[in-house]
Scaffold this motif. Structure first.
Motif, PDB file in Angstrom:
ATOM      1  N   ALA A  35       0.836  -1.197   0.000  1.00  0.00           N
ATOM      2  CA  ALA A  35       0.000   0.000   0.000  1.00  0.00           C
ATOM      3  C   ALA A  35       0.870   1.245   0.000  1.00  0.00           C
ATOM      4  O   ALA A  35       1.901   1.311   0.680  1.00  0.00           O
ATOM      5  N   GLY A  36       0.466   2.229  -0.776  1.00  0.00           N
ATOM      6  CA  GLY A  36       1.166   3.499  -0.818  1.00  0.00           C
ATOM      7  C   GLY A  36       2.281   3.575  -1.830  1.00  0.00           C
ATOM      8  O   GLY A  36       2.853   4.651  -2.050  1.00  0.00           O
ATOM      9  N   ALA A  37       2.622   2.456  -2.464  1.00  0.00           N
ATOM     10  CA  ALA A  37       3.764   2.450  -3.377  1.00  0.00           C
ATOM     11  C   ALA A  37       3.560   3.374  -4.570  1.00  0.00           C
ATOM     12  O   ALA A  37       4.526   3.901  -5.116  1.00  0.00           O
ATOM     13  N   LEU A  38       2.314   3.597  -4.980  1.00  0.00           N
ATOM     14  CA  LEU A  38       2.039   4.422  -6.160  1.00  0.00           C
ATOM     15  C   LEU A  38       1.586   5.830  -5.799  1.00  0.00           C
ATOM     16  O   LEU A  38       1.269   6.618  -6.690  1.00  0.00           O
ATOM     17  N   ASP A  39       1.570   6.154  -4.510  1.00  0.00           N
ATOM     18  CA  ASP A  39       0.994   7.410  -4.037  1.00  0.00           C
ATOM     19  C   ASP A  39       1.951   8.582  -4.274  1.00  0.00           C
ATOM     20  O   ASP A  39       3.019   8.659  -3.669  1.00  0.00           O
TER      21      ASP A  39
END
Length: 873
Positions: free
Chosen positions: A751-755
């Motif tokens: 989670a959050g890797a593409l944010d």
């Protein structure tokens, strides 16, 4: 007990140095290994912001990247493949915008695989000078030679390995197991290289402390049945206070590139470890340059991109495989949404920021050499045998660097023993030089590929850290010239096993004998005499101990010179009354014989200090190498349970008396220390960094028409095995080389890797190197140093600090200076103490804190000779 407790606290607080979850292909191999160290994820990958002194270069890079197409960006993030072009690593070019292919070239002692270049002293040798000016001068000269050959990035300097274990094969490439000495060496060398207009690449990041098991295929070739690289399991405190420390200095110095290493860190590969790359390097240390993989150290595509890797070298999955985790695959990943555009933009901005920061322009001279042959003409695409042209111009880049190399070789020679002023020599009546290490390699100085042998004198160790000698001045050559000039009888025996001839020579009347011995080591792809990169033990090679004992039994004036890649065991002979002098001459480079002659005859008064500890036996060091796999066929597990207690810190903690302590070295004169004083500067309290970053910049929109990315057949020929960013089909799943690219990011990325939205800043961060307040000067210590002898000399006063807690090292080096002092004269040693110098890493607050324990400063000539002390108020 402390070390186990420290590690347990780190685990319980979630403070162990962390990494992302393993890639899906690796999870199943580890699912039943619940006891293995792991690391929590850190996402997204922080984007560069031009902080520190990077603003101008960052602005130029953003402007340039905004004009690039997606494939042009990917072209500079992906190497073209092993032997794809002239350098050991090379990116694609951007001809539309005038950007030449970038050339990455070894080595940390000189330009590798070419001719008309110099071979400098090793990093470990220059560290022994304890001279910041020489650190810088060596870096500048090496940078100038790389620049003259058309190199963009010099693959050095080295602080990984730092030297956890003295047997480590590549310790000689780095500086010292002390993080302060290593950090200053790394920073000053970086400044020198980059002032020459070449990007420095600090390596190997991090925990790369041995050669055994660093790569599974390499290990399998030596008969070890493992499937993954070893895991260095390092707790949070140890990471910050020891292994990360020198890299923080390099980042603060503006290093343009950092190379991630082969090994795993807490069971996640270093080149896809998000806590390491995103959290520590880019988040906490505020690194503005780019992360480059070691050669074939990338083990995933989208996962490594999300975890902070910016460039893959040499581009192919394995050498000459014609496949790549990036290239075409990275194009697919952006088009199908598994890697966001801002992440590729950030990769390109980081690369070009470093490029512009060192003064590079778009009209750089062409690469004028080939790594694969010294022939003048040949194929520029060596693997494919295509592009026949002049590939070597044989440009002489040496300049006047020989004199600097000679100076460093002499000023790095440590005088360990000098009974009754045996040295310096003054026209001795009869000089006998004994030992293979005094003479030449019978195959020539470059007769063994990558210096993978121990024949003749040790001027350079082996591996990718080597380069070709233009010549090698042997001790036998230089000493014979000096002796003949003096009218001295001079004879030498250069075979360690010519026992009868040696005994007949040294038993003659009025003989002064100089015995040359050595110890070699290097990179793990080469085995020399059963040593697979790492040394098997700490004894001298080629029966060196027996040679010394045999000569000294017959000659009452025996001088020993050691060329080595680290400490050796000298217990059997060092205290013999017939061994009148001992010198450590390290790995000195091409001027070896001239350098040692300058010291032996007093043309240079020695002042070097040993950059490591000499123990009575290997067990004294505590942290040993792992020579046998310990995890079945899985990744060997190396638990750094000694924490920060390596080298002199371990000897102090165990109250072990060394043979020669860290920082020790004699002179041909004597010095006294007096009048220590301290002053404070009243700096404001430390403030953790707060706030949020800006959102990730997106620098241009990419085409969503898949056919725009097809290989432009007819525009130029396709080179065999060359790595391109183009697609071969408009079917994205079919275009990708591995099945992961057909998945959505949510299926396997944390989670959050593409944010790309604004993110909280790291409390211990705030600027390149970390929170800028860490470098606030809190105290200044001064002391008087007096030359009490009859000759001019140089002295290296050293500042150590006790941090006070029972769990801290007894003392840690925090400053030093090499001073020139005339006979009978005095001078003042001055050392600043920064907030960082007296802080400990706190695993709970995840920041640096000054504990309530009393701090004491010590000043003296070595880690065990500290006559002056004063408490910090």
């Amino acid at each position: 007990m402390f070390l186990s407790y420290q590690l347990a606290v780190a685990l319980l607080t979630g403070a162990v140095c962390a990494s992302p979850s393993p890639a899906p292909r690796a999870i199943y191999a580890r699912q039943n290994q619940s006891t293995l160290q792991t690391s929590p994820p850190f996402y997204p990958s922080p984007w560069a912001d031009g902080s520190g002194d990077w603003a101008d270069a960052y602005a130029k890079a953003k402007d340039f990247v905004s004009k690039m197409t997606l494939m042009e960006k990917i072209n500079i993030t992906t190497g073209v493949g092993w032997e794809g072009e002239q350098c050991v690593g090379q990116t694609g070019s951007v001809p539309r915008l005038g950007l030449r292919s970038m050339c990455m070239q070894d080595s940390p002692v000189g330009v590798r695989d070419t001719d008309y270049n110099s071979v400098f002293s090793s990093g470990q040798s220059v560290a022994a000078t304890f001279d910041r000016a020489l650190f810088y001068a060596r870096g500048l000269a090496m940078g100038q030679e790389h620049r003259g050959k058309g190199v963009t990035v010099q693959l050095g300097p080295v602080a990984g390995p730092i030297g956890r274990s003295p047997e480590g094969g590549r310790n000689w490439e780095g500086f010292s197991p002390d993080p302060v000495l290593s950090g200053i060496g790394l920073a000053e060398t970086t400044k020198g290289i980059q002032d020459a207009g070449v990007i420095a690449c600090a390596k190997h990041f991090i925990g790369n402390e041995q050669e055994h098991f660093r790569q599974a295929p390499e290990s399998q070739g030596f008969g070890f049945n493992i499937t993954d690289s070893y895991s260095s399991n390092i707790d949070d405190t140890t990471m910050h206070e020891l292994y990360l420390w020198p890299f923080a200095d390099a980042v603060r110095a503006g290093v343009g590139s950092i190379m991630c290493s082969y090994n795993q860190l807490n069971n996640s590969y270093a080149c896809q470890n998000s806590k390491l790359l995103n959290g520590l390097l880019k988040g906490e240390l505020g690194f503005q340059g780019w992360v480059m993989s070691d050669w074939a150290a990338q083990h995933s595509g989208t996962e490594s991109a999300a975890a902070g890797l910016d460039q893959t070298m040499p581009g192919d999955v394995t050498f000459n495989s014609a496949t790549s985790y990036w290239g075409t695959n990275l194009t697919v990943a952006v088009l199908n949404g598994t890697v966001p555009e801002w992440r590729v933009d950030d990769m390109a901005v980081r690369i070009l920021s470093a490029y512009f920061k060192v003064g590079r322009t778009l009209d750089e001279p062409e690469i004028n050499f080939s790594s694969w042959t010294l022939d003048t003409y040949g194929p520029v695409h060596y693997a494919a045998s295509q592009g026949y042209q002049q590939i070597n111009q044989h440009v002489d880049v040496r300049g006047e660097h020989a004199s600097l190399i000679r100076e460093i070789g002499a000023k790095s020679t440590v005088l360990l023993k000098n009974t009754n002023n045996t040295l310096p020599l003054s026209k001795p009546k009869f000089l006998a030089v004994i030992g293979e290490d005094a003479g030449p390699n019978l195959y020539g100085p470059n007769g063994c590929s990558d210096r993978g042998c121990d024949n003749g004198t040790l001027g350079m160790a082996w591996g990718s850290g080597s380069s070709n000698f233009p010549y090698l001045i042997t001790p036998d050559f230089a000493l014979s010239y000096q002796a003949i000039s003096d009218g001295t009888i001079y004879q030498s025996v250069l075979d360690n096993y010519a026992t009868s001839q040696i005994e007949a020579l040294v038993a003659q009347a009025d003989v002064t004998s100089i015995v040359f011995v050595n110890v070699d080591s290097g990179e793990g792809y080469i085995e020399v005499d059963g040593n697979i990169g790492d040394r098997n033990n700490l004894t001298l090679w080629n029966s060196g101990d027996d040679l010394i004992k045999n000569v000294s039994a017959l000659c009452s004036n025996t001088i020993v010179v050691i060329h080595s890649t680290g400490p050796v065991i000298v217990s059997e002979w060092y205290d013999s009354p017939n061994v009148t002098a001992i010198l450590w001459a390290g790995v000195p480079g091409q001027e070896s014989g001239n350098s040692i002659t300058d010291i032996l005859y007093g043309k240079v008064n020695p002042a070097a200090r040993t950059p490591f500890t000499w123990g009575a036996d290997s067990a004294s060091y505590g942290a040993d190498l792992l020579y046998t796999p310990n995890n079945g066929e899985g990744a060997p597990q190396i638990d750094f349970t000694e924490g920060v207690f390596i080298d002199y810190r371990a000897f102090d903690a165990k109250n072990i008396t060394p043979i020669y302590e860290f920082g020790f070295g004699l002179s041909y004169t004597t010095f006294e220390y007096s009048d220590i004083k301290i002053s404070g500067s009243g700096v404001t309290p430390y403030t953790p960094t707060t706030g949020t970053t800006s959102a990730a910049p997106v620098l241009g929109n990419y085409s969503t028409i898949i056919s725009d990315y097809l290989f432009p057949n007819g525009s130029f020929p396709r080179i065999w095995q060359y790595i391109y960013p183009y697609l071969n089909t408009t079917d994205l799943a079919a275009a990708a080389d591995e099945s992961d690219y057909g998945k959505t990011a949510a299926e396997y990325l944390p989670a959050g890797a593409l944010d790309g939205s604004a993110q909280p800043k790291v409390a211990a961060g705030g600027g390149p190197g970390g929170n800028p307040q860490l470098w606030d000067v809190l105290y200044t210590v001064t002391a008087t140093v007096t030359n009490t002898g009859s000759v001019d000399g140089e002295e290296v006063p050293q500042l150590y600090i006790s941090l006070g807690a029972p769990t801290d090292p007894v003392k840690v080096l925090r400053g030093f200076e090499r001073l020139s002092i005339g006979a009978g004269q005095s001078t003042t040693f001055t050392a600043d103490i920064t907030r960082r110098d007296i802080s400990n890493w706190d695993t709970v607050s995840q920041n640096w804190v000054i504990t309530n324990y009393t701090k004491t400063a010590y000043v003296g000539s070595s880690s065990r000779k500290l006559p002056l002390s004063i408490k910090l108020s």
